[in-house]
Design a protein around this motif. Sequence first.
Motif, mmCIF file in Angstrom:
data_model
loop_
_atom_site.group_PDB
_atom_site.id
_atom_site.type_symbol
_atom_site.label_atom_id
_atom_site.label_comp_id
_atom_site.label_asym_id
_atom_site.label_seq_id
_atom_site.Cartn_x
_atom_site.Cartn_y
_atom_site.Cartn_z
ATOM 1 N N ARG A 554 0.829 -1.207 0.000
ATOM 2 C CA ARG A 554 0.000 0.000 0.000
ATOM 3 C C ARG A 554 0.862 1.256 0.000
ATOM 4 O O ARG A 554 0.459 2.288 0.543
ATOM 5 C CB ARG A 554 -0.894 0.025 1.244
ATOM 6 C CG ARG A 554 -1.792 -1.183 1.406
ATOM 7 C CD ARG A 554 -3.120 -1.034 0.724
ATOM 8 N NE ARG A 554 -3.822 0.160 1.147
ATOM 9 C CZ ARG A 554 -4.957 0.589 0.592
ATOM 10 N NH1 ARG A 554 -5.475 -0.086 -0.421
ATOM 11 N NH2 ARG A 554 -5.561 1.662 1.036
ATOM 12 N N GLY A 555 2.054 1.174 -0.585
ATOM 13 C CA GLY A 555 2.920 2.356 -0.610
ATOM 14 C C GLY A 555 3.549 2.607 0.743
ATOM 15 O O GLY A 555 3.653 1.705 1.575
ATOM 16 N N GLY A 556 3.942 3.853 0.974
ATOM 17 C CA GLY A 556 4.589 4.197 2.233
ATOM 18 C C GLY A 556 5.473 5.403 2.026
ATOM 19 O O GLY A 556 5.487 5.985 0.926
ATOM 20 N N GLN A 557 6.174 5.788 3.082
ATOM 21 C CA GLN A 557 7.034 6.962 2.973
ATOM 22 C C GLN A 557 8.301 6.803 3.775
ATOM 23 O O GLN A 557 8.281 6.249 4.874
ATOM 24 C CB GLN A 557 6.317 8.177 3.539
ATOM 25 C CG GLN A 557 5.173 8.631 2.705
ATOM 26 C CD GLN A 557 4.775 10.012 3.141
ATOM 27 O OE1 GLN A 557 5.590 10.939 3.099
ATOM 28 N NE2 GLN A 557 3.553 10.147 3.580
ATOM 29 N N ILE A 558 9.373 7.334 3.205
ATOM 30 C CA ILE A 558 10.637 7.394 3.927
ATOM 31 C C ILE A 558 11.088 8.850 3.907
ATOM 32 O O ILE A 558 11.105 9.487 2.849
ATOM 33 C CB ILE A 558 11.681 6.478 3.260
ATOM 34 C CG1 ILE A 558 11.188 5.022 3.326
ATOM 35 C CG2 ILE A 558 13.039 6.626 3.953
ATOM 36 C CD1 ILE A 558 12.004 4.058 2.484
ATOM 37 N N LEU A 559 11.390 9.368 5.082
ATOM 38 C CA LEU A 559 11.829 10.756 5.208
ATOM 39 C C LEU A 559 13.194 10.775 5.890
ATOM 40 O O LEU A 559 13.368 10.175 6.949
ATOM 41 C CB LEU A 559 10.828 11.551 6.059
ATOM 42 C CG LEU A 559 9.434 11.723 5.446
ATOM 43 C CD1 LEU A 559 8.417 12.071 6.525
ATOM 44 C CD2 LEU A 559 9.465 12.799 4.372
ATOM 45 N N ASN A 602 11.652 11.449 0.674
ATOM 46 C CA ASN A 602 11.962 12.870 0.711
ATOM 47 C C ASN A 602 12.900 13.168 1.875
ATOM 48 O O ASN A 602 13.179 12.290 2.701
ATOM 49 C CB ASN A 602 10.669 13.696 0.857
ATOM 50 C CG ASN A 602 9.782 13.609 -0.382
ATOM 51 O OD1 ASN A 602 10.130 14.103 -1.445
ATOM 52 N ND2 ASN A 602 8.641 12.935 -0.253
ATOM 53 N N GLY A 603 13.366 14.407 1.936
ATOM 54 C CA GLY A 603 14.295 14.747 3.012
ATOM 55 C C GLY A 603 14.144 16.186 3.480
ATOM 56 O O GLY A 603 13.491 17.010 2.828
ATOM 57 N N MET A 658 2.414 15.719 1.364
ATOM 58 C CA MET A 658 2.499 16.135 -0.044
ATOM 59 C C MET A 658 2.435 14.895 -0.922
ATOM 60 O O MET A 658 3.463 14.332 -1.305
ATOM 61 C CB MET A 658 3.775 16.959 -0.270
ATOM 62 C CG MET A 658 3.692 18.301 0.450
ATOM 63 S SD MET A 658 5.278 19.112 0.721
ATOM 64 C CE MET A 658 5.711 19.547 -0.934
ATOM 65 N N GLU A 659 1.192 14.479 -1.215
ATOM 66 C CA GLU A 659 0.931 13.164 -1.801
ATOM 67 C C GLU A 659 1.590 12.923 -3.157
ATOM 68 O O GLU A 659 1.738 11.788 -3.574
ATOM 69 C CB GLU A 659 -0.583 12.951 -1.948
ATOM 70 C CG GLU A 659 -1.355 12.968 -0.636
ATOM 71 C CD GLU A 659 -1.161 11.704 0.190
ATOM 72 O OE1 GLU A 659 -0.540 10.754 -0.337
ATOM 73 O OE2 GLU A 659 -1.609 11.682 1.339
ATOM 74 N N ARG A 660 1.912 13.953 -3.880
ATOM 75 C CA ARG A 660 2.512 13.745 -5.202
ATOM 76 C C ARG A 660 3.935 14.251 -5.246
ATOM 77 O O ARG A 660 4.438 14.619 -6.305
ATOM 78 C CB ARG A 660 1.659 14.441 -6.275
ATOM 79 C CG ARG A 660 0.265 13.866 -6.437
ATOM 80 C CD ARG A 660 0.266 12.433 -6.972
ATOM 81 N NE ARG A 660 -1.083 11.906 -7.012
ATOM 82 C CZ ARG A 660 -1.664 11.246 -6.014
ATOM 83 N NH1 ARG A 660 -1.014 11.028 -4.874
ATOM 84 N NH2 ARG A 660 -2.893 10.792 -6.137
ATOM 85 N N THR A 661 4.609 14.276 -4.096
ATOM 86 C CA THR A 661 5.997 14.744 -4.069
ATOM 87 C C THR A 661 6.919 13.625 -3.624
ATOM 88 O O THR A 661 6.701 13.012 -2.580
ATOM 89 C CB THR A 661 6.113 15.942 -3.094
ATOM 90 O OG1 THR A 661 5.312 17.002 -3.610
ATOM 91 C CG2 THR A 661 7.557 16.413 -2.969
#
Length: 678
Positions: A554-559, A602-603, A658-661
């Motif tokens: 289901r996607g995810g995020q790494i910052l 993103n960072g 920021m869903e599309r960044t």
Amino acid sequence: MIENLYKADEANSWRKNAGTDPADQELGERVYTSRLIGQNPDLLMHGGGNTSVKLRRPDLFGNLQRVLHVKGSGWDLDTIEAPGLPGVWLDPLMKLRNLDRLSDFDMVNVQRANLLDSGSPNPSVETLLHAFLPHKYVDHTHATPFLVLANLPNATEICREIFGDRLGIVPYIMPGFGLAKKAAEVFEENPGVEGLLLLQHGHFTFGETAQESYDRIVAHTNEVAAYFGMNELTAIGVRKPADKLEILPALRGAIANISAGRDDPMPVFDLRNGPDVMEFFSRADIDALSLRGMASPDHVLRTKGCPLVLRTDDLAGGPARLKEKVEEFARTYRAYFDRQSAQADEPKKILSTDPKHAWIEGIGVIGMGANAKAASVAADLAEQNLRVRAIGEDAGGFYPLGEKDQFDCEYWSLEQAKLGKNTPPPFQGKVVMITGGAGAIGLATAKAFARNGANVLLVDRDETALAEAGHSLGRWHGTHACDITEDGAADAAIHAAIQRFGGLDILVSNAGSATGGALLDLDDQAFRDAFELNFFAHKSFALSAARVMELQGRGGQILFNISKQAINPGRNMGAYGTPKAATMFLMRQLTLELAELGIRVNGVNADRIRSGLLTAGFIKERANARGVTTETYMAGNLLGREVEAVHVADAFVALAQMERTTGHVVTVDGGNTEAELR
Ligand code: ZN
């Protein structure tokens, strides 16, 4: 045996602390015994119960009127305070008894219209039951032993056998006006009773004093427990470290895929696997028991009527089998809705078709919810239900509410009216892991995510600071202590997130530390160590996190917390800037490689933040070297204002929304032309 915890001196101090008004004092003692009940999980769990007191207060004209103080919605008995027992003028409520029918909406409206304080929460839906009983104090619980008794096929006979005619027996009616009238009638047939058994529901006691009613709750519950040989208290909430939990993230994803939109959150899990739970799976009748329904009507609102059951064979079938099982659950649920809604008096809106709890052979029981609190409530009720079912089935049979009654509770008009009224916080259902979580930036970031509805797992090496940070976040978050540069640390931390919440949605790879010194002087090992922390730990956490995100599907995020140093070198900061520059490239490489899994990377480039890295002593030294005050030094940017940890936290939260960044670095430094990315 449930211990009777009433102490006269404690009751007196609750009375005294409530003020000088005798009515307030009675309410004070009511709060005290309500808490005694609420704090015992064998007596009461999660809204499954309520208490009241009747007293007199003057109206605006100075005439003494009868008032009922009864538990209000949104309060739990274990932590209740006087405002959690709103006062309602009693006489107008008593008049309602003459009606033949009263809709739930009208009932709630009359109760609200007669509040002493119009700002109070809604009085309990069982308010009229409390009102129609004549006693000063009334207590109501859904204690585990009473749920066993209340769901036996021959509950009436067994109740008589235990209590003789000391308890009135009320047939099952859904909570509300009808039940209140029936309970009052049963009481009036034998006004000598000490309490009531509500079939397939729970237990009421009453008394002229708070102590008398509480004593009866405890004594009756112990009598029932003794009858069934329930010598040990229910051990709820045991979470044991377990391995091989990869099934959980996969299950989270499978569940989210059946009903939610592409970007909707996955459920948060709460795994319970104490010995009582694990023993339950050795029963031969699990499948039959799973279909019977929940032990008390209010449970279905938190757990649905049936668990998702996964046996060893299902687990061996891998993700494809999980998907099938979850889809089968959804189909069965939809069929139940179609069957029952066709017979309802009014149109009903179907709830999401996902399970709210699961029985997983060899793994345990899982509560599922929109956040960790809801998951924990579902898990508590699921655990209590296992015990009620096992003991009840062995003592003659577990026969709770039938499908129609269960539907009436789950699709109760007042609950239906609440649907779609609340906008959930942006990170509801999101599990966030933050490394360096006990530090200034880590903790500020954790608080920012938590404020927006996320459940956070803090990772840090400093156990004392970590415990303190975890405490400041509160009980719906977790901590995991480790040195993130050690072999296997990343996998172990991710495993901790799975064990506590079922998976991971957002990694904030934040931990870092600066090693100062000119490259010509710097020891090679110190330089390599700086790479371990400021580059390799970022890499291993990011990859471990990405693997779990892939399992969830289901996607995810790494910052990443990068640094101004990654693009704008500072003198003597080479051992920090070089690995940070590599981390920035890692961010870009992962952006490219993880996009197909829906993972955004993103960072944040921050500069000059007071933290463990930039300590007060270090700041002073730097300021002195430039001949300025520390304040001027800290505000040495284009905006002329100090940048704080909360500003970095805000940047992480903003990026996460920021869903599309993806592949972006946000600079948080108050403005510094040399450090701008271009
Ligand atoms: Zn109840």
